[in-house]
Design an enzyme around this catalytic site. Structure first.
Site, mmCIF file in Angstrom:
data_model
loop_
_atom_site.group_PDB
_atom_site.id
_atom_site.type_symbol
_atom_site.label_atom_id
_atom_site.label_comp_id
_atom_site.label_asym_id
_atom_site.label_seq_id
_atom_site.Cartn_x
_atom_site.Cartn_y
_atom_site.Cartn_z
ATOM 1 N N HIS A 16 44.053 28.855 113.806
ATOM 2 C CA HIS A 16 44.786 27.647 114.168
ATOM 3 C C HIS A 16 46.037 27.490 113.308
ATOM 4 O O HIS A 16 45.950 27.355 112.088
ATOM 5 C CB HIS A 16 43.843 26.450 113.973
ATOM 6 C CG HIS A 16 44.388 25.157 114.430
ATOM 7 N ND1 HIS A 16 44.323 24.014 113.671
ATOM 8 C CD2 HIS A 16 44.993 24.798 115.587
ATOM 9 C CE1 HIS A 16 44.855 23.009 114.330
ATOM 10 N NE2 HIS A 16 45.273 23.457 115.498
ATOM 11 N N GLU A 42 47.036 31.078 117.024
ATOM 12 C CA GLU A 42 47.674 29.953 117.709
ATOM 13 C C GLU A 42 48.796 29.417 116.838
ATOM 14 O O GLU A 42 48.616 29.216 115.629
ATOM 15 C CB GLU A 42 46.655 28.846 117.985
ATOM 16 C CG GLU A 42 47.201 27.664 118.786
ATOM 17 C CD GLU A 42 47.699 26.499 117.929
ATOM 18 O OE1 GLU A 42 48.257 25.542 118.494
ATOM 19 O OE2 GLU A 42 47.544 26.549 116.681
ATOM 20 N N ASP A 44 52.641 26.747 117.181
ATOM 21 C CA ASP A 44 53.287 25.701 117.969
ATOM 22 C C ASP A 44 54.790 25.929 118.019
ATOM 23 O O ASP A 44 55.399 26.298 117.009
ATOM 24 C CB ASP A 44 53.039 24.331 117.326
ATOM 25 C CG ASP A 44 51.566 24.090 117.052
ATOM 26 O OD1 ASP A 44 50.849 23.715 117.992
ATOM 27 O OD2 ASP A 44 51.130 24.295 115.895
ATOM 28 N N HIS A 57 54.687 22.291 114.163
ATOM 29 C CA HIS A 57 53.708 21.457 114.859
ATOM 30 C C HIS A 57 54.182 20.022 115.039
ATOM 31 O O HIS A 57 54.221 19.498 116.148
ATOM 32 C CB HIS A 57 52.369 21.464 114.117
ATOM 33 C CG HIS A 57 51.345 20.564 114.747
ATOM 34 N ND1 HIS A 57 51.212 19.227 114.404
ATOM 35 C CD2 HIS A 57 50.430 20.796 115.709
ATOM 36 C CE1 HIS A 57 50.254 18.685 115.139
ATOM 37 N NE2 HIS A 57 49.761 19.610 115.937
ATOM 38 N N GLU A 128 51.486 27.283 121.798
ATOM 39 C CA GLU A 128 51.458 25.914 122.312
ATOM 40 C C GLU A 128 52.876 25.341 122.323
ATOM 41 O O GLU A 128 53.540 25.281 121.285
ATOM 42 C CB GLU A 128 50.568 25.001 121.468
ATOM 43 C CG GLU A 128 50.562 23.575 121.999
ATOM 44 C CD GLU A 128 49.825 22.564 121.139
ATOM 45 O OE1 GLU A 128 50.162 21.359 121.228
ATOM 46 O OE2 GLU A 128 48.932 22.980 120.377
#
Length: 257
Positions: A16, A42, A44, A57, A128
Site C-alpha cells: 500500500h 499500489e 496514487d 496521496h 489509483e
C-alpha cells in the site's frame, strides 16, 4: 504474465503506497523496498497545476512534505497539490517527515518514472487516480494518465483504480487495461449491474464494508475483489477464506526474495 493472469493467483499481498512502513509512502524508495515483499504495488497519482502526473496521496502537501517550513510558499496555503506547478513541487522534500532523525530527503516521484521503474523491474502496479475533479475535467485527467502508460508501453503491468468511477469508464474507451472501482462507506445500488456498466474487472472496498455474502456474489459474477487496509495476519486469513483475491497492507509483507 499480464495483470489479469496475476489476479488469478490466490492470497495476493499489495504494498500500500509502496512499502510505506519501510520508506516514505509514494516515493521511489518505497517502490524499491516493495520488491520481493509484495505481489504488486499500489500508488496514487494526481496532477500538478500545469498537468504533470505525480505520485501523491493527499490533496494537500502538509502531511508528507516540508512545504510548511518554506516561507516562499506561505501564500499557497492550504497547500493543495493542484495549486503547485511541477517545478514548485520538485523543490519540496518528500522524505524527512518519515525518518526519526529528520535527515533523509526524498525527491518527488512522477508517474513517468514510477512506470519506468515498474517496467524495468518486471513488477505489477495498481495505480489509483485520485479524485481531482475539483481542479481538472475527467477527460483531461484520464488523457494524461493514458499518455504516460502508452509512452512507457506498460499497460500489461498496470491496474487502474479510483473512487471517481467516471475515470474508469472513460479509460476503458481509450486503453485496454484492467480497472477496479473503489468503495469506502457503502456499496453502489444494484452493485453488479453498476460494475458491469463501468466495465471494470474488479472491486476494491474498505475492510469495514466487506462481508462473505458480497465477496461470494462478486466472485461468482466474475469480478476480482480487493480489500484495504489490512495489517492483521489473522484478518488477512479470514478475508482470503472469504474468497478475497488481494489485500492492501502497510505491513504484511512477504519474505524478501
Amino acid at each position: 504474465m499480464n495483470f489479469l493472469e496475476l489476479l488469478n493467483k490466490p492470497e495476493l499481498i499489495v504494498a500500500h503506497r509502496g512499502a510505506n512502513s519501510l520508506s516514505p509512502e509514494n516515493t521511489l524508495n518505497a517502490l524499491k523496498k516493495s520488491i520481493g515483499r509484495a505481489d504488486f504495488i499500489e500508488i496514487d497519482t494526481q496532477l500538478s497545476k500545469d498537468g504533470i502526473a505525480i505520485i501523491m496521496h493527499d490533496d494537500t502537501l502538509l502531511r508528507t512534505t516540508n512545504v510548511s517550513q518554506l516561507s516562499e510558499f506561505d501564500s499557497k496555503k492550504p497547500y493543495r497539490v493542484c495549486d503547485f506547478t511541477f517545478e514548485e513541487l520538485k523543490r519540496l522534500d518528500y522524505g524527512s517527515w518519515f525518518y526519526t532523525d529528520n535527515s533523509k530527503a526524498e525527491p518527488l516521484l512522477t508517474l513517468h518514472d514510477a512506470l519506468i521503474f515498474i517496467k524495468e523491474n518486471n513488477l505489477f502496479l495498481n495505480l489509483e487516480i485520485k479524485d481531482i475533479s475539483y481542479a481538472f475535467s475527467d477527460n483531461e485527467v484520464v488523457e494524461k494518465i493514458v499518455k504516460e502508460i502508452n509512452d512507457i508501453q506498460c499497460s500489461d503491468r498496470v491496474l487502474v483504480s479510483s473512487f471517481r468511477h467516471e475515470y474508469l469508464k472513460i479509460i476503458k474507451t481509450k486503453l485496454h487495461i484492467p480497472t477496479a472501482a473503489l468503495a469506502e462507506d457503502s456499496h453502489p445500488k444494484e452493485l453488479l449491474s453498476y460494475l458491469r456498466g463501468l466495465g471494470v474487472d474488479g472491486y476494491c472496498l474498505n475492510d469495514e464494508l466487506v462481508d462473505k455474502k458480497s465477496v461470494e456474489m462478486l466472485r461468482e459474477a466474475g469480478f476480482f475483489v480487493g480489500v484495504y487496509t489490512v495489517n492483521s495476519t489473522l484478518r488477512s486469513h479470514v478475508l482470503f477464506e472469504m474468497g478475497v483475491n488481494f489485500i492492501f497492507s502497510d505491513s504484511l509483507y512477504k519474505d524478501k526474495q
